[in-house]
Design a protein around this motif. Structure first.
Motif, PDB file in Angstrom:
ATOM      1  N   ARG A   1       0.841  -1.208   0.000  1.00  0.00           N
ATOM      2  CA  ARG A   1       0.000   0.000   0.000  1.00  0.00           C
ATOM      3  C   ARG A   1       0.867   1.245   0.000  1.00  0.00           C
ATOM      4  N   PHE A   2       0.415   2.250  -0.758  1.00  0.00           N
ATOM      5  CA  PHE A   2       1.146   3.491  -0.888  1.00  0.00           C
ATOM      6  C   PHE A   2       0.174   4.661  -0.896  1.00  0.00           C
ATOM      7  N   GLN A   3       0.707   5.829  -0.566  1.00  0.00           N
ATOM      8  CA  GLN A   3      -0.022   7.049  -0.868  1.00  0.00           C
ATOM      9  C   GLN A   3       0.600   7.642  -2.127  1.00  0.00           C
ATOM     10  N   PHE A   4      -0.207   7.784  -3.187  1.00  0.00           N
ATOM     11  CA  PHE A   4       0.237   8.548  -4.352  1.00  0.00           C
ATOM     12  C   PHE A   4      -0.075   9.999  -4.031  1.00  0.00           C
ATOM     13  N   ILE A   5       0.970  10.797  -3.931  1.00  0.00           N
ATOM     14  CA  ILE A   5       0.834  12.158  -3.423  1.00  0.00           C
ATOM     15  C   ILE A   5      -0.283  12.904  -4.140  1.00  0.00           C
ATOM     16  N   ARG A   6      -1.214  13.415  -3.331  1.00  0.00           N
ATOM     17  CA  ARG A   6      -2.369  14.214  -3.752  1.00  0.00           C
ATOM     18  C   ARG A   6      -3.422  13.423  -4.521  1.00  0.00           C
ATOM     19  N   ASN A   7      -3.192  12.118  -4.760  1.00  0.00           N
ATOM     20  CA  ASN A   7      -4.164  11.322  -5.508  1.00  0.00           C
ATOM     21  C   ASN A   7      -4.876  10.265  -4.677  1.00  0.00           C
ATOM     22  N   GLY A   8      -4.383   9.987  -3.475  1.00  0.00           N
ATOM     23  CA  GLY A   8      -5.060   9.016  -2.626  1.00  0.00           C
ATOM     24  C   GLY A   8      -4.154   7.872  -2.212  1.00  0.00           C
ATOM     25  N   PHE A   9      -4.772   6.899  -1.518  1.00  0.00           N
ATOM     26  CA  PHE A   9      -4.066   5.693  -1.099  1.00  0.00           C
ATOM     27  C   PHE A   9      -4.366   4.574  -2.098  1.00  0.00           C
ATOM     28  N   PHE A  10      -3.332   3.812  -2.427  1.00  0.00           N
ATOM     29  CA  PHE A  10      -3.457   2.778  -3.447  1.00  0.00           C
ATOM     30  C   PHE A  10      -2.867   1.466  -2.944  1.00  0.00           C
ATOM     31  N   CYS A  11      -3.382   0.375  -3.507  1.00  0.00           N
ATOM     32  CA  CYS A  11      -2.928  -0.968  -3.135  1.00  0.00           C
ATOM     33  C   CYS A  11      -2.657  -1.765  -4.401  1.00  0.00           C
ATOM     34  N   VAL A  12      -1.628  -2.594  -4.366  1.00  0.00           N
ATOM     35  CA  VAL A  12      -1.308  -3.446  -5.514  1.00  0.00           C
ATOM     36  C   VAL A  12      -2.319  -4.586  -5.582  1.00  0.00           C
ATOM     37  N   ASP A  13      -2.991  -4.706  -6.718  1.00  0.00           N
ATOM     38  CA  ASP A  13      -4.026  -5.728  -6.891  1.00  0.00           C
ATOM     39  C   ASP A  13      -3.417  -7.128  -6.818  1.00  0.00           C
ATOM     40  N   CYS A  14      -4.110  -8.013  -6.098  1.00  0.00           N
ATOM     41  CA  CYS A  14      -3.570  -9.353  -5.852  1.00  0.00           C
ATOM     42  C   CYS A  14      -3.885 -10.342  -6.969  1.00  0.00           C
ATOM     43  N   LYS A  15      -4.778  -9.975  -7.895  1.00  0.00           N
ATOM     44  CA  LYS A  15      -5.180 -10.918  -8.947  1.00  0.00           C
ATOM     45  C   LYS A  15      -4.544 -10.595 -10.290  1.00  0.00           C
ATOM     46  N   ASP A  16      -4.489  -9.331 -10.634  1.00  0.00           N
ATOM     47  CA  ASP A  16      -4.099  -8.949 -11.988  1.00  0.00           C
ATOM     48  C   ASP A  16      -2.670  -8.435 -12.105  1.00  0.00           C
ATOM     49  N   SER A  17      -1.966  -8.271 -11.000  1.00  0.00           N
ATOM     50  CA  SER A  17      -0.589  -7.787 -11.052  1.00  0.00           C
ATOM     51  C   SER A  17       0.357  -8.913 -11.450  1.00  0.00           C
ATOM     52  N   LYS A  18       1.457  -8.517 -12.111  1.00  0.00           N
ATOM     53  CA  LYS A  18       2.526  -9.443 -12.461  1.00  0.00           C
ATOM     54  C   LYS A  18       3.838  -8.872 -11.945  1.00  0.00           C
ATOM     55  N   ASP A  19       4.856  -9.708 -11.874  1.00  0.00           N
ATOM     56  CA  ASP A  19       6.161  -9.234 -11.426  1.00  0.00           C
ATOM     57  C   ASP A  19       6.627  -8.089 -12.312  1.00  0.00           C
ATOM     58  N   GLY A  20       6.928  -6.961 -11.705  1.00  0.00           N
ATOM     59  CA  GLY A  20       7.380  -5.795 -12.450  1.00  0.00           C
ATOM     60  C   GLY A  20       6.273  -5.012 -13.115  1.00  0.00           C
ATOM     61  N   GLU A  21       5.042  -5.515 -13.048  1.00  0.00           N
ATOM     62  CA  GLU A  21       3.903  -4.840 -13.675  1.00  0.00           C
ATOM     63  C   GLU A  21       2.727  -4.785 -12.695  1.00  0.00           C
ATOM     64  N   PRO A  22       2.887  -4.037 -11.622  1.00  0.00           N
ATOM     65  CA  PRO A  22       1.779  -3.959 -10.658  1.00  0.00           C
ATOM     66  C   PRO A  22       0.580  -3.221 -11.226  1.00  0.00           C
ATOM     67  N   VAL A  23      -0.602  -3.645 -10.787  1.00  0.00           N
ATOM     68  CA  VAL A  23      -1.854  -2.925 -11.065  1.00  0.00           C
ATOM     69  C   VAL A  23      -2.302  -2.324  -9.751  1.00  0.00           C
ATOM     70  N   PHE A  24      -2.604  -1.024  -9.756  1.00  0.00           N
ATOM     71  CA  PHE A  24      -2.919  -0.324  -8.515  1.00  0.00           C
ATOM     72  C   PHE A  24      -4.407  -0.026  -8.405  1.00  0.00           C
ATOM     73  N   ASN A  25      -4.987  -0.409  -7.274  1.00  0.00           N
ATOM     74  CA  ASN A  25      -6.377  -0.070  -6.959  1.00  0.00           C
ATOM     75  C   ASN A  25      -6.386   1.115  -5.998  1.00  0.00           C
ATOM     76  N   ARG A  26      -7.161   2.146  -6.331  1.00  0.00           N
ATOM     77  CA  ARG A  26      -7.274   3.231  -5.355  1.00  0.00           C
ATOM     78  C   ARG A  26      -8.173   2.773  -4.220  1.00  0.00           C
ATOM     79  N   ILE A  27      -7.627   2.781  -3.023  1.00  0.00           N
ATOM     80  CA  ILE A  27      -8.386   2.395  -1.835  1.00  0.00           C
ATOM     81  C   ILE A  27      -9.370   3.499  -1.482  1.00  0.00           C
TER      82      ILE A  27
END
Length: 572
Positions: free
Chosen positions: A532-558
């Motif tokens: 989980r990360f905060q993308f500055i000024r855009n919100g908190f995001f989490c790496v999706d557990c189903k669609d992400s691949k190594d080196g290619e994360p997919v981010f869901n805005r929490i």
């Protein structure tokens, strides 16, 4: 025998005095049971039916039952009430186990199944028949409903109510042996067809159902009804306090009847509490199943749903859900909670723990015309200003950057403090820049902003010559990574409410998901599922557990950074 006839099993004089301070009514009842010697320990359970995924309301029941057991040094069981094979799947079993272990990581992991007690339930049914307190009925489901009566009129006796014990025993065994078709026979409790509580009007306790069970296979062709099976399960496991939601309050007399007929030496006690409701969310399994089947969502764990799996996939933490459940409280009064309160809880949890990263979701290029071409310098960026223990990292900076489109206006509105021609702002962690010109496409849309920088103004240099009113974030263009980012809104159209009153259909929000390609700082390529990360000024995001691949994360805005929720004022 009834609960009030049970003799104390411990010396009540050794129990500490009752202390009602900050305790809910369930804890006070348990304190009294221990004080009076009704029980010498506390044993709770969470008993889901595996016919769908759990949702936020179930989280309250899980955490309440588990928390009570932990508070009193007792035991907690996860038990599947798998008595209805028509809707149950092993997929749901696996998801529920995962949910409970996620919310309660200290749980010992032992799993119980109602179906493991089918032999014992059959024996107890035979015992009740031998007492003359149950009989086999030939009535159809429609006829039983007709005979039941109404809230204002008593029911009438089943024509088979006075069958002999011998005949009932024979018919019930033949039911078990598969001699009858589905719906042809039922076993009914013989209680009181004139009872003011319809649940006590000779309820069905067994039905014929030639179905393969997900846990027991084809061993059984008769299955117990929930109201009969549940108290027996509690009694077999030694549950002391059966904590359930308010819709079971009218079923409590039947619960007590079953444990009394089963003759458990220390019968469990049922206590009801109010459900946890959220406004403008979908929790009904029928509706979620329809959304899944129509591929409006990509499964029961879609991040737009408030299933526990969906909330986890979106990026909510166990701690945030626990905080929300605690805020909702435990009472007997039904109330609806604001979804904004749940968002508040995850923000509060992530503010001190989530690294703050650079990501641009709607990019335009920023060119610093007086910055040396080909030069890339590394800028020190703190990971979280609220938590210095998270340290810092190095991010690349050069002549060409990406900034958010709404951080530049060719013709600024009043009080606009970001970048526009002639205005100077700080690039976060870096330098002051002043916009000098911009480029547009054939439609007049800004594509590139040109600026100059002041090398004396580097962040951390101690420069005090002048101040600027705005700070914007950025990503270095040549090293930026492009990742998929999902921006979520409520799946329900909040202005219309959850259901259409005329059709009963869900009022869906057609804009519940927006998928963008974002430019991100290169270190985010190493992000792993559930990071989980905060993308500055855009919100908190989490790496999706189903669609992400190594080196290619997919981010869901929490959740976004802005909150409409205000904590209730503290009582004096």
């Amino acid at each position: 025998m009834a609960a009030e006839e049970i003799k104390p099993v411990i010396d009540g004089s050794k129990i500490p005095p009752l202390n009602g301070e900050n305790k809910n009514f369930i804890e006070l009842d348990i304190d009294k049971d221990l004080q009076d010697g009704v029980y010498d320990h506390v044993h709770t359970r969470f008993p889901p039916e595996p016919n769908g995924y759990l949702h936020i309301g179930h989280a309250k029941s899980i955490l309440l039952n588990y928390g009570i057991a932990k508070e009193y040094g007792g035991q907690f069981n996860l038990r599947f009430d798998d008595t209805n094979p028509t809707k149950e799947k092993s997929e749901f079993v696996d998801a529920i186990i995962d949910n409970v272990k996620w919310l309660c990581p200290e749980y010992d992991g032992k799993i119980y199944y109602a179906s493991d007690y089918f032999d014992k339930m059959y024996e107890i049914a035979v015992k009740i028949i031998k007492k003359g307190h149950a009989y086999v009925s030939d009535l159809s489901a429609e006829e039983i409903k007709e005979y039941r009566g109404t809230l204002t009129e008593p029911g009438k006796n089943d024509p088979n109510r006075d069958r002999s014990i011998e005949e009932n025993l024979d018919l019930f065994e033949r039911m078990k042996n598969g001699e009858f078709k589905d719906g042809e026979k039922t076993l009914r409790a013989k209680i009181d067809m004139a009872s003011s509580n319809i649940n006590m009007r000779d309820p069905i306790i067994y039905r014929v159902a030639h179905l393969t069970h997900q846990h027991t296979g084809d061993k059984w062709c008769i299955y117990p009804m929930y109201d009969f099976a549940h108290p027996i399960e509690d009694g077999i496991e030694g549950i002391t306090h059966s904590l359930c939601t308010l819709e079971f309050e009218d079923h409590r007399p039947l619960y007590d009847w079953v444990v009394r007929e089963a003759e458990f030496p220390v019968p469990p006690r049922q206590i009801e509490f109010a459900k946890l409701y959220l406004n403008n969310v979908v929790t009904g399994k029928r509706y979620i199943k329809k959304l899944v089947e129509q591929k409006i969502v990509d499964g029961w764990d879609d991040p737009r749903l408030v299933s526990i799996s969906g909330l986890r996939r979106r990026g909510f933490t166990p701690e945030s859900i626990k905080k929300f459940v605690d805020m909702a409280g435990v009472s007997k009064s039904q109330s609806i909670n604001d979804y904004a309160a749940l968002e508040y809880c995850i923000r509060e949890d992530l503010k001190p723990t989530a690294p703050r990263m650079l990501a641009v979701l709607d990019p335009i290029k920023l060119i610093i015309d007086n910055y040396p071409e080909g030069q890339v310098e590394m800028i020190d960026a703190p990971n979280n200003l609220e938590n210095p223990d998270l340290g810092s990292r190095q991010v690349p900076f050069s002549r060409e950057l990406y900034i958010e489109r709404d951080d530049f206006m060719a013709e600024p509105v009043p009080k606009y403090k970001r970048l526009y021609p002639g205005n100077e702002v700080r690039l976060m962690y870096a330098y002051f820049v002043k916009a000098t010109s911009f480029e547009t496409d054939e439609n007049g849309k800004v594509t590139v902003v040109h600026c100059t920088y002041d090398p004396e103004t580097k962040s951390g240099s101690g420069f005090t010559g002048r101040k600027v009113k705005g700070t914007i974030h950025w990503v270095e263009a040549t090293t930026a990574k492009t990742f998929t980012v999902r921006l979520y809104e409520n799946i329900i159209d909040e202005e219309k409410g959850v259901y259409d009153p005329e059709t009963g259909e869900l009022n869906l929000n057609p804009h519940s998901i927006e998928i963008v390609k974002a430019f991100c700082e290169p270190s985010l390529a190493d992000a792993k599922p559930f990071d989980r990360f905060q993308f500055i000024r855009n919100g908190f995001f989490c790496v999706d557990c189903k669609d992400s691949k190594d080196g290619e994360p997919v981010f869901n805005r929490i959740v976004s950074l802005k909150s409409s929720f205000k904590l209730p004022a503290k009582k004096n």
